[in-house]
Design a protein around this motif. Structure first.
Motif, PDB file in Angstrom:
ATOM      1  N   ALA A   3       7.706   1.483   4.340  1.00 16.14           N
ATOM      2  CA  ALA A   3       7.593   1.040   2.955  1.00 16.14           C
ATOM      3  C   ALA A   3       6.173   1.267   2.457  1.00 16.14           C
ATOM      4  N   LEU A   4       6.045   1.469   1.133  1.00 12.40           N
ATOM      5  CA  LEU A   4       4.721   1.438   0.510  1.00 12.40           C
ATOM      6  C   LEU A   4       4.300  -0.014   0.390  1.00 12.40           C
ATOM      7  N   PHE A   5       3.024  -0.270   0.605  1.00  9.25           N
ATOM      8  CA  PHE A   5       2.576  -1.653   0.771  1.00  9.25           C
ATOM      9  C   PHE A   5       1.143  -1.769   0.306  1.00  9.25           C
ATOM     10  N   PHE A   6       0.848  -2.845  -0.465  1.00 11.06           N
ATOM     11  CA  PHE A   6      -0.560  -3.137  -0.776  1.00 11.06           C
ATOM     12  C   PHE A   6      -0.796  -4.630  -0.651  1.00 11.06           C
ATOM     13  N   GLU A   7      -2.003  -4.972  -0.251  1.00 12.46           N
ATOM     14  CA  GLU A   7      -2.343  -6.368   0.033  1.00 12.46           C
ATOM     15  C   GLU A   7      -3.284  -6.972  -0.989  1.00 12.46           C
ATOM     16  N   ALA A   8      -3.805  -6.151  -1.909  1.00  9.80           N
ATOM     17  CA  ALA A   8      -4.657  -6.636  -2.993  1.00  9.80           C
ATOM     18  C   ALA A   8      -4.470  -5.716  -4.189  1.00  9.80           C
ATOM     19  N   PHE A   9      -4.626  -6.262  -5.380  1.00  9.95           N
ATOM     20  CA  PHE A   9      -4.489  -5.443  -6.571  1.00  9.95           C
ATOM     21  C   PHE A   9      -5.591  -4.385  -6.614  1.00  9.95           C
ATOM     22  N   GLN A  10      -5.189  -3.180  -6.939  1.00 12.84           N
ATOM     23  CA  GLN A  10      -6.081  -2.020  -7.036  1.00 12.84           C
ATOM     24  C   GLN A  10      -6.670  -1.603  -5.689  1.00 12.84           C
ATOM     25  N   ALA A  11      -6.138  -2.177  -4.605  1.00 15.23           N
ATOM     26  CA  ALA A  11      -6.545  -1.758  -3.263  1.00 15.23           C
ATOM     27  C   ALA A  11      -5.683  -0.568  -2.837  1.00 15.23           C
ATOM     28  N   PRO A  12      -6.102   0.182  -1.828  1.00 15.24           N
ATOM     29  CA  PRO A  12      -5.305   1.341  -1.401  1.00 15.24           C
ATOM     30  C   PRO A  12      -3.862   0.978  -1.080  1.00 15.24           C
ATOM     31  N   VAL A  13      -2.952   1.827  -1.534  1.00 10.14           N
ATOM     32  CA  VAL A  13      -1.530   1.694  -1.217  1.00 10.14           C
ATOM     33  C   VAL A  13      -1.262   2.543   0.018  1.00 10.14           C
ATOM     34  N   ARG A  14      -0.557   1.999   0.994  1.00 12.34           N
ATOM     35  CA  ARG A  14      -0.330   2.734   2.230  1.00 12.34           C
ATOM     36  C   ARG A  14       1.120   2.592   2.679  1.00 12.34           C
ATOM     37  N   VAL A  15       1.553   3.522   3.495  1.00 15.11           N
ATOM     38  CA  VAL A  15       2.866   3.444   4.120  1.00 15.11           C
ATOM     39  C   VAL A  15       2.731   2.663   5.421  1.00 15.11           C
ATOM     40  N   THR A  16       3.589   1.675   5.591  1.00 19.10           N
ATOM     41  CA  THR A  16       3.524   0.845   6.792  1.00 19.10           C
ATOM     42  C   THR A  16       4.929   0.516   7.272  1.00 19.10           C
ATOM     43  N   GLU A  17       5.026  -0.001   8.485  1.00 14.32           N
ATOM     44  CA  GLU A  17       6.302  -0.464   9.027  1.00 14.32           C
ATOM     45  C   GLU A  17       6.462  -1.951   8.729  1.00 14.32           C
ATOM     46  N   LEU A  18       7.593  -2.318   8.116  1.00 16.25           N
ATOM     47  CA  LEU A  18       7.913  -3.706   7.829  1.00 16.25           C
ATOM     48  C   LEU A  18       9.280  -4.036   8.404  1.00 16.25           C
ATOM     49  N   PRO A  19       9.577  -5.313   8.623  1.00 17.40           N
ATOM     50  CA  PRO A  19      10.913  -5.674   9.117  1.00 17.40           C
ATOM     51  C   PRO A  19      11.989  -5.284   8.106  1.00 17.40           C
ATOM     52  N   ASP A  20      13.142  -4.879   8.606  1.00 17.51           N
ATOM     53  CA  ASP A  20      14.268  -4.609   7.719  1.00 17.51           C
ATOM     54  C   ASP A  20      14.661  -5.900   7.009  1.00 17.51           C
ATOM     55  N   PRO A  21      14.965  -5.847   5.707  1.00 20.30           N
ATOM     56  CA  PRO A  21      15.344  -7.070   4.987  1.00 20.30           C
ATOM     57  C   PRO A  21      16.743  -7.535   5.340  1.00 20.30           C
ATOM     58  N   GLU A  22      17.004  -8.807   5.102  1.00 17.46           N
ATOM     59  CA  GLU A  22      18.328  -9.403   5.288  1.00 17.46           C
ATOM     60  C   GLU A  22      18.878  -9.816   3.926  1.00 17.46           C
ATOM     61  N   PRO A  23      20.183  -9.735   3.717  1.00 18.04           N
ATOM     62  CA  PRO A  23      20.735 -10.125   2.420  1.00 18.04           C
ATOM     63  C   PRO A  23      20.779 -11.631   2.238  1.00 18.04           C
TER      64      PRO A  23
END
Length: 347
Positions: A3-23
């Motif tokens: 997933a694309l992921f950012f941890e602060a506004f206007q901070a670099p956007v990066r591709v990272t591994e995240l847990p699969d979501p559950e419904p």
């Protein structure tokens, strides 16, 4: 999942591994096949939208297949091809009970109030009220265009703008919303003047049916030029960008009793433009907002698509990977691509 992921506004956007979501009990998980890259996503990354909470996965305009079902979802199956409106109604608030899910009091927006679709999988609630089944002949990339820009333009022109055959429509800015509005206005019998500052966008506008195009970088008085072309002003005018200039030009180019449709988001220094209320009163103009479209209103639009009268595929620009989308998102303010950029490679 990736997933694309950012941890602060206007901070670099990066591709990272995240847990699969559950419904959730009333929701589904969708395997994303294609996702549109929209300027609204850039606004979210910049911190312009109070709905976005960190850390975050952006993305709100997409199509794919159902990968998992919540226990209370009865009318959908794993493997169904679906899309959905970017603003999802809860189904039970006063707005939803009157059919106005697009302005739900407890709305859910992937990529804003919750994690978004710039990922292999995205979980969404309110499935029964918001999922839209895709026609077999509509591919995922073209379907990804629908969920924000196309539906907002469709409702803005057809419902809010009350376009009648023969009406002149002025479209200010030829990005995804503007190009969608041109196609839709022509399909509904309108005549279109398209305005932009980019020659390539104006050329595409002509290919999509614009009767006249105006380059705002070469013309000082756009409203006067539109009034001259239309013989007194447009009956419907759309600000598809969201700037003080395009908003005021859109209002100023209207004929008497004309309708200004504000679709482009007004942010930053453009948040509170000085609306010219004198002409609004004297000409009995209407100033109307348009915010998405309800899932139950999709059939009319889909019928126009399947009949060939409008073609969202014609709006497609670049097709990029999730990795490429990280850089593209951060550059959106100074590099506006031609047509709609779609992410369709997630691994």
């Amino acid at each position: 999942m990736k997933a694309l992921f950012f941890e602060a506004f206007q901070a670099p956007v990066r591709v990272t591994e995240l847990p699969d979501p559950e419904p959730t009990a009333d929701g589904v998980v969708i395997q994303v096949a294609a996702a549109g890259l929209c300027r609204s996503d850039w606004h979210g990354w910049m911190g312009h939208d109070s709905d976005v909470h960190l850390p975050h996965v952006p993305g709100h305009e997409f199509a794919g297949t159902i990968a998992a079902l919540g226990k209370n979802v009865k009318n959908w199956q794993i493997g169904d091809r679906v899309t959905l409106p970017f603003s999802m109604g809860c189904g039970s608030c006063p707005q939803c009970r009157t059919g106005n899910q697009q302005i739900c009091d407890d709305y859910y927006q992937p990529g804003f109030t919750g994690m978004g679709c710039f990922a292999e999988y995205v979980a969404v609630p309110y499935a029964e009220q918001n999922l839209v089944r895709l026609p077999d002949k509509l591919g995922f990339n073209a379907a990804a265009v629908l969920g924000c820009r196309f539906i907002t333009a469709y409702r803005g022109i057809a419902v809010q703008g009350r376009l009648q055959g023969g009406d002149w429509v002025a479209v200010h800015a030829c990005g995804g919303v503007g190009l969608s509005a041109i196609q839709i206005a022509k399909a509904l019998g309108g005549r279109v003047v398209a305005v932009d500052i980019a020659t390539d966008k104006l050329e595409l506008a002509k290919k999509l049916g614009a009767d006249r195009v105006l380059n705002a970088s070469e013309i000082d008085q756009i409203p006067e030029a539109i009034r001259e072309i239309t013989g007194g002003g447009a009956q419907v005018s759309v600000d598809a960008l969201g700037s003080t200039v395009t908003c005021i030009n859109s209002i100023a180019c209207l004929a008497k009793r004309g309708r200004h449709i504000q679709i482009g988001l007004m942010t930053g220094t453009h948040r509170t433009p000085a609306v010219p209320m004198g002409p609004v009163i004297a000409k009995e103009l209407e100033i109307i907002g348009s915010h998405g479209m309800q899932a139950h209103a999709y059939p009319g639009m889909l019928q126009l698509i399947t009949s060939g009268r409008i073609n969202p595929k014609a709006l497609l620009g670049q097709s990029i990977s999730l990795e490429e989308a990280a850089a593209a998102l951060m550059k959106m303010d100074d590099h506006d691509a031609l047509g709609v950029t779609v992410i369709d490679r997630f691994r």
